[in-house]
Write a protein that holds these residues in place. Structure first.
Motif, PDB file in Angstrom:
ATOM      1  N   LEU A   6      -3.189  -8.157  -7.132  1.00 20.89           N
ATOM      2  CA  LEU A   6      -4.253  -7.589  -6.508  1.00 20.89           C
ATOM      3  C   LEU A   6      -5.354  -7.306  -7.673  1.00 20.89           C
ATOM      4  N   MET A  46       0.948   2.830  -5.622  1.00 14.15           N
ATOM      5  CA  MET A  46       1.525   2.324  -4.374  1.00 14.15           C
ATOM      6  C   MET A  46       2.522   3.143  -3.958  1.00 14.15           C
ATOM      7  N   ASN A  95      -0.978   1.900   0.535  1.00 13.99           N
ATOM      8  CA  ASN A  95      -0.179   0.512   0.404  1.00 13.99           C
ATOM      9  C   ASN A  95      -1.525  -0.526   0.548  1.00 13.99           C
ATOM     10  N   GLU A  96      -1.146  -1.728   0.542  1.00 19.09           N
ATOM     11  CA  GLU A  96      -1.988  -2.764   0.496  1.00 19.09           C
ATOM     12  C   GLU A  96      -2.962  -2.669   1.756  1.00 19.09           C
ATOM     13  N   TRP A 120      -9.150  -0.758  -5.071  1.00 19.40           N
ATOM     14  CA  TRP A 120      -8.263  -1.881  -5.292  1.00 19.40           C
ATOM     15  C   TRP A 120      -7.156  -1.234  -6.102  1.00 19.40           C
TER      16      TRP A 120
END
Length: 320
Positions: A6, A46, A95-96, A120
């Motif tokens: 990422l 995360m 999370n993403e 990010w």
């Protein structure tokens, strides 16, 4: 290597606090209010809790208390995320799906202030920092630090080297003490762990099996130090009872700081690979150390390999 990579939007300000960037823009009322968004923890991890706090200042007393409404929005979302008197946006399990650009609009008697925040992460799982040769100017600075002085902490990392001479792995220096926290290896069968300029020694068997995962933890009220090698705890020792670790620090990998942010000695430089770096503001249990070995940290670290804010200096490479 099978793990999504990422993008990293590196940190607000000159020092930077994690894998993120916050910008503030004040609108209306002759620039009497300014807003910015502060993340907690500074380097989000995360699948752990993340809190975004919309902070406001102005030329009136108790500006934060006088705000009538905070409006939270995310770029690309039609509906507001949150609207009301709370200045905090909480993600119970970050999370993403939460990555993106966030806006907080604060409205009060002085006018309106808007802060934007780009969130990010920089997940380094299955990657390592490679230090290919002996130098006095090649190292990695970790661009995060504790938010307050430390009475407890744990540091973990993995290293892979064939060096037989002394070398530094993790150096945390303050203006008052260059060895505030130091993980140092004087020879293949010994680790030294420093707190406040003093150290204890942990002797280990000589190994040719590959990388070594080490964790070292300390608590101020008792001075007890814990040390783990490849997940196995060593006998506890004592060091610097009632000491307080300063939060204003420079943290480096691969070089020992003899002065704040510098004073490197080529004869103590690291050659090899370093990865899986984490730091917590508490002591870990043996079970939590085992989780860190496999990059599944619990509890939330101050910073860690799953979202590491860093800057490379000299000849160091990030490789898979």
């Amino acid at each position: 290597m099978g793990t999504p990579r990422l993008g990293l939007l590196v940190l607000a300000g000159l020092f930077g606090l994690a894998a993120l960037e916050a910008q503030s823009l004040c609108l209306g009322a002759a620039d009497k209010m300014t807003a910015w968004i502060q993340p907690y923890p500074p380097a989000p991890t995360m699948y752990h809790q993340l809190m975004l706090s919309c902070e406001v200042t102005g030329d009136a007393s108790d500006t934060q208390l006088s705000i009538k409404e905070f409006l939270w929005e995310k770029e690309g979302s039609r509906e507001p995320l949150q609207k009301g008197q709370s200045n905090v946006l909480i993600f119970s399990s970050f999370n993403e799906s939460h990555l993106g650009t966030y806006t907080c609009t604060a409205t009060g008697p002085l006018g309106t202030a808007v802060a934007t925040y780009d969130l990010w992460i920089n997940d380094l799982v299955n990657q390592v920092f490679v230090f290919p040769r002996e130098t006095k100017d090649s190292y990695v600075v970790l661009r995060a630090k504790p938010e307050q002085p430390l009475l407890n902490f744990t540091v973990c990392l993995r290293s892979y080297t064939d060096l037989t001479r002394p070398h530094s792995l993790f150096s945390y220096a303050t203006k008052a003490q260059d060895n505030e926290i130091l993980l140092f290896k004087p020879k293949p069968t010994e680790y030294r762990f420093y707190v406040g300029g003093k150290f204890v020694t942990f002797r280990i068997p000589e190994s040719f099996l590959g990388s070594e995962h080490v964790c070292a933890g300390w608590e101020s009220p008792t001075g007890i130090v814990r040390f783990w090698l490849n997940g196995k705890p060593w006998p506890r020792k004592g060091l610097q009872k009632d000491y307080v670790v300063d939060a204003e620090a420079v943290i480096t990998l691969g070089q020992e700081q003899d002065v704040f942010g510098g004073g490197f000695d080529v004869r103590q430089s690291f050659v090899g690979e370093i990865s899986d770096v984490y730091m917590w503001d508490r002591e870990l249990t043996t079970g939590e150390v085992a989780a860190a070995m496999y990059n599944s940290p619990s509890p939330t670290p101050i910073f860690g390999w799953r979202n590491l804010p860093y800057k490379i200096h000299g000849e160091v490479y990030l490789k898979g």
